[in-house]
Design a protein around this motif. Sequence first.
Motif, PDB file in Angstrom:
ATOM      1  N   TRP B 137      31.584  55.544   7.778  1.00 48.68           N
ATOM      2  CA  TRP B 137      32.749  55.152   8.570  1.00 48.68           C
ATOM      3  C   TRP B 137      32.297  54.469   9.850  1.00 48.68           C
ATOM      4  CZ3 TRP B 137      37.365  59.008   8.808  1.00 48.68           C
ATOM      5  CH2 TRP B 137      38.436  58.416   9.455  1.00 48.68           C
ATOM      6  N   SER B 220      27.193  54.530  -1.203  1.00 43.51           N
ATOM      7  CA  SER B 220      28.312  54.153  -2.075  1.00 43.51           C
ATOM      8  C   SER B 220      29.594  54.038  -1.265  1.00 43.51           C
ATOM      9  CB  SER B 220      28.468  55.131  -3.242  1.00 43.51           C
ATOM     10  OG  SER B 220      28.549  56.434  -2.774  1.00 43.51           O
ATOM     11  N   MET B 221      29.665  54.783  -0.172  1.00 43.06           N
ATOM     12  CA  MET B 221      30.829  54.687   0.704  1.00 43.06           C
ATOM     13  C   MET B 221      30.849  53.315   1.393  1.00 43.06           C
ATOM     14  SD  MET B 221      33.265  56.716   1.441  1.00 43.06           S
ATOM     15  CE  MET B 221      34.631  56.525   2.545  1.00 43.06           C
ATOM     16  N   ALA B 224      31.949  50.900  -1.100  1.00 47.74           N
ATOM     17  CA  ALA B 224      33.387  51.010  -1.381  1.00 47.74           C
ATOM     18  C   ALA B 224      34.197  50.377  -0.252  1.00 47.74           C
ATOM     19  CB  ALA B 224      33.776  52.471  -1.561  1.00 47.74           C
ATOM     20  N   LEU B 225      33.724  50.532   0.984  1.00 45.44           N
ATOM     21  CA  LEU B 225      34.453  49.966   2.122  1.00 45.44           C
ATOM     22  C   LEU B 225      34.442  48.442   2.095  1.00 45.44           C
ATOM     23  CD1 LEU B 225      33.361  52.342   5.017  1.00 45.44           C
ATOM     24  CD2 LEU B 225      35.601  52.171   3.959  1.00 45.44           C
ATOM     25  N   GLU B 227      34.924  46.728  -0.670  1.00 46.49           N
ATOM     26  CA  GLU B 227      35.684  46.247  -1.833  1.00 46.49           C
ATOM     27  C   GLU B 227      36.959  45.528  -1.391  1.00 46.49           C
ATOM     28  OE1 GLU B 227      35.056  46.456  -5.047  1.00 46.49           O
ATOM     29  OE2 GLU B 227      33.207  47.633  -4.976  1.00 46.49           O
ATOM     30  N   VAL B 230      40.061  47.590  -0.323  1.00 46.60           N
ATOM     31  CA  VAL B 230      40.009  48.163   1.021  1.00 46.60           C
ATOM     32  C   VAL B 230      40.438  47.104   2.035  1.00 46.60           C
ATOM     33  CG1 VAL B 230      38.511  49.130   2.772  1.00 46.60           C
ATOM     34  CG2 VAL B 230      38.285  49.860   0.412  1.00 46.60           C
ATOM     35  N   VAL B 244      39.979  55.223   4.570  1.00 48.89           N
ATOM     36  CA  VAL B 244      38.672  55.809   4.266  1.00 48.89           C
ATOM     37  C   VAL B 244      38.817  56.954   3.281  1.00 48.89           C
ATOM     38  CG1 VAL B 244      36.750  57.090   5.253  1.00 48.89           C
ATOM     39  CG2 VAL B 244      37.637  55.096   6.428  1.00 48.89           C
ATOM     40  N   HIS B 247      41.496  55.603  -0.077  1.00 55.25           N
ATOM     41  CA  HIS B 247      41.154  54.415  -0.856  1.00 55.25           C
ATOM     42  C   HIS B 247      39.675  54.356  -1.206  1.00 55.25           C
ATOM     43  CE1 HIS B 247      45.112  53.241   0.540  1.00 55.25           C
ATOM     44  NE2 HIS B 247      45.111  52.271  -0.356  1.00 55.25           N
ATOM     45  N   ALA B 248      38.836  54.500  -0.191  1.00 49.19           N
ATOM     46  CA  ALA B 248      37.406  54.290  -0.427  1.00 49.19           C
ATOM     47  C   ALA B 248      36.741  55.536  -1.000  1.00 49.19           C
ATOM     48  CB  ALA B 248      36.719  53.874   0.874  1.00 49.19           C
ATOM     49  N   THR B 251      36.534  56.394  -5.016  1.00 49.12           N
ATOM     50  CA  THR B 251      35.594  55.563  -5.779  1.00 49.12           C
ATOM     51  C   THR B 251      34.157  55.925  -5.435  1.00 49.12           C
ATOM     52  OG1 THR B 251      36.791  53.923  -4.529  1.00 49.12           O
ATOM     53  CG2 THR B 251      35.948  53.265  -6.692  1.00 49.12           C
ATOM     54  N   ALA B 252      33.917  56.194  -4.152  1.00 51.02           N
ATOM     55  CA  ALA B 252      32.550  56.509  -3.751  1.00 51.02           C
ATOM     56  C   ALA B 252      32.122  57.850  -4.314  1.00 51.02           C
ATOM     57  CB  ALA B 252      32.457  56.520  -2.224  1.00 51.02           C
TER      58      ALA B 252
END
Lengths: 332, 332
Positions: B137, B220-221, B224-225, B227, B230, B244, B247-248, B251-252
């Motif tokens: 984050w 992976s976070m 994902a952020l 993508e 997001v 965070v 949404h993210a 998937t992470a």
Amino acid sequence: MGDAAARTKRTSPGRAGGPHETSAPADAAQRTGETAADEHGWIDAGRPWTRARRSRLRLSARQRLAVGIGVVIALVAYAVAVPIVAGFDERAVDLSASGMPPSWAQPFGTDMAGRDLFVRAAAGLRISLLIAGTCAILSTVLGVLVGVLAGGLGRWVDRIVMRLVDTVNAIPHLLLGIVIVALYRGNVIAIVASITLTHWAPVARLIRSEVLSLRQREFVDAAISGGAGRIWVIRRHFVPAIVPQAVVAAALLLPHAVWHESALSFLGLGLPPHRASLGTLLDEARESLLLGSWWTLVFPSLMLVAATLAIAACGAAWRDHVLPRRRSEELP
Amino acid sequence: MRSVTRADRRRAIGWMVLRRLVMMVPVVALTSVIVFVLAAASPFDPLAGYLGDRYLTAGADEQERLRGTLGLDDPWYAQYGQWVTTLLSGDLGTSRVYGQPVVDVLAERLPWTVLLAGTALALAIVVALCLGVWSAWRHGGMLDRLVAGLAHAVEGIPPFVVALAAIGIFALGLSWFPVAGLTEPGADVTFGQVVTHMALPASVLACSQVPWLLLHVRQSMIAALGEDYVTGARARGLPLPVIVLRHALPTALLPFVTLVGVRLPELVTGAILVESVFSWPGVADAVVRAAVEVDFALLAALTLLAAVAVLLGSLLADVLYAVLDPRVATDG
């Protein structure tokens, strides 16, 4: 903040180091894959100061490699030179000097038997590095042989070998190592065999996948349609492509091997207690720690951690140099 | 083309489980062969294992007679067949070190290991998730760099060094926790006793697992952020915590499930070292004792147990992944 901001960010000169400059010198940085996703970094885009500060504080790949190599050279010099310069046996017991804290004469203090830890840690580091180096080379050779055979011959050889690789990976490495050392107790060969036989499998898997991808290439097809035999193709096209991979794998195995040897010796299954290795020193620290001798733990641990981290950093930096394509993929 | 229904998916996952279970059989069988061949080829005399201390006092002709009745002169595959038959009939043999059947040793010690390793794994997952998400984050900020740097540093320190350092600081220096064991000497096994004694080993074991997991979650976070969905969510003006966490994060989290499964061998390795340092009365501590005293029956049983646990763990993780993510293929 949209795509445009991201694009300017991506091309900004402030990030000249590229996405790989994010982390401390450890193997894991590359294993976890500091990939292109890093460049999105959309949350900190609103805070320009982070970028400036980052470029000031972070080391470039070249600097990291330099630091790593510097530490490794310093450690090797210490391990080789100190026992020679000290001029006495690191096993020499002096009970009158038992458990002395660090001083100018004995920078690392002495252990419960009055042995100088500065000299003993050097001797331990030397043995640990020697064993680990031997193991790293042997298990890489074994892994490459198996991987090339499996990938090159294919069919039932491949199937059997991959089953074997799965099996070796299914047994925790330290456990299999312990079994081997327990059954063949009491010599260095057992330790070397224990580490070698547990560490070849990831190398074999890596090399096999490389061979399989090489087999799809046009120049291999061309060689085969030109009438080249299997052995010729392996020797001529596969080995030259695989050697850099193998060297990198060996470099990355080295810290694992140091770690493994010290763990075995620490558990009392490796070298006999009077032979200094980083593991036996830490095993002794277990006892003397209870008597308050913190230095028996701190200095050998520092040597162990510094050696593994520095070697891992060199290995990782060198891998990025030799095989830039492989950066984010998993290596042993 | 018919769309894939839930029932189809469930059936496919069921088949996957069955296929993987069948595939486990050759791997476990091969493990037993490896362990047995290692023992058969070793200089260690199984008769010494059978007789224990009486080995030195037994006469030569008595030894010969026992060798005949035990079938020790048969070729190794005949002995292996006999060994496997007794194993499959549920008789794991007798542990020489503990002087009781291996089954009893396992029944007595396995719960403590499961308790310790389970607590440590749960702790490691919680810490890795919280810190990993938080540092992704704040990617690029002070906290992120601090956490990532610490993770890399801690990953380079072997668990037994962490364990000794923890004893030195928290048990000897600050006297917050007891040094070792399951309870105070002579005290009953109560909840409070076990919790105070488990705090340190569980934290150390968790500590050895956190860095790797944390770095993967963070990675992976971060991915994902980056993508599109997001970016879309941000464009819609949703608050950051919602983006965070809702949404993210999902998937992470998906690959994280398999990561935990992959990590099991490392957990076993860590448990061996940590239990040994803290004299925790679990099976991992028994591994070391069995190895030091060459107690083959116990050692073989524990190795097979570890292999089965590792395989089942990775199967469980893969099944969970397939259940959670409908995109994951169930074949192969």
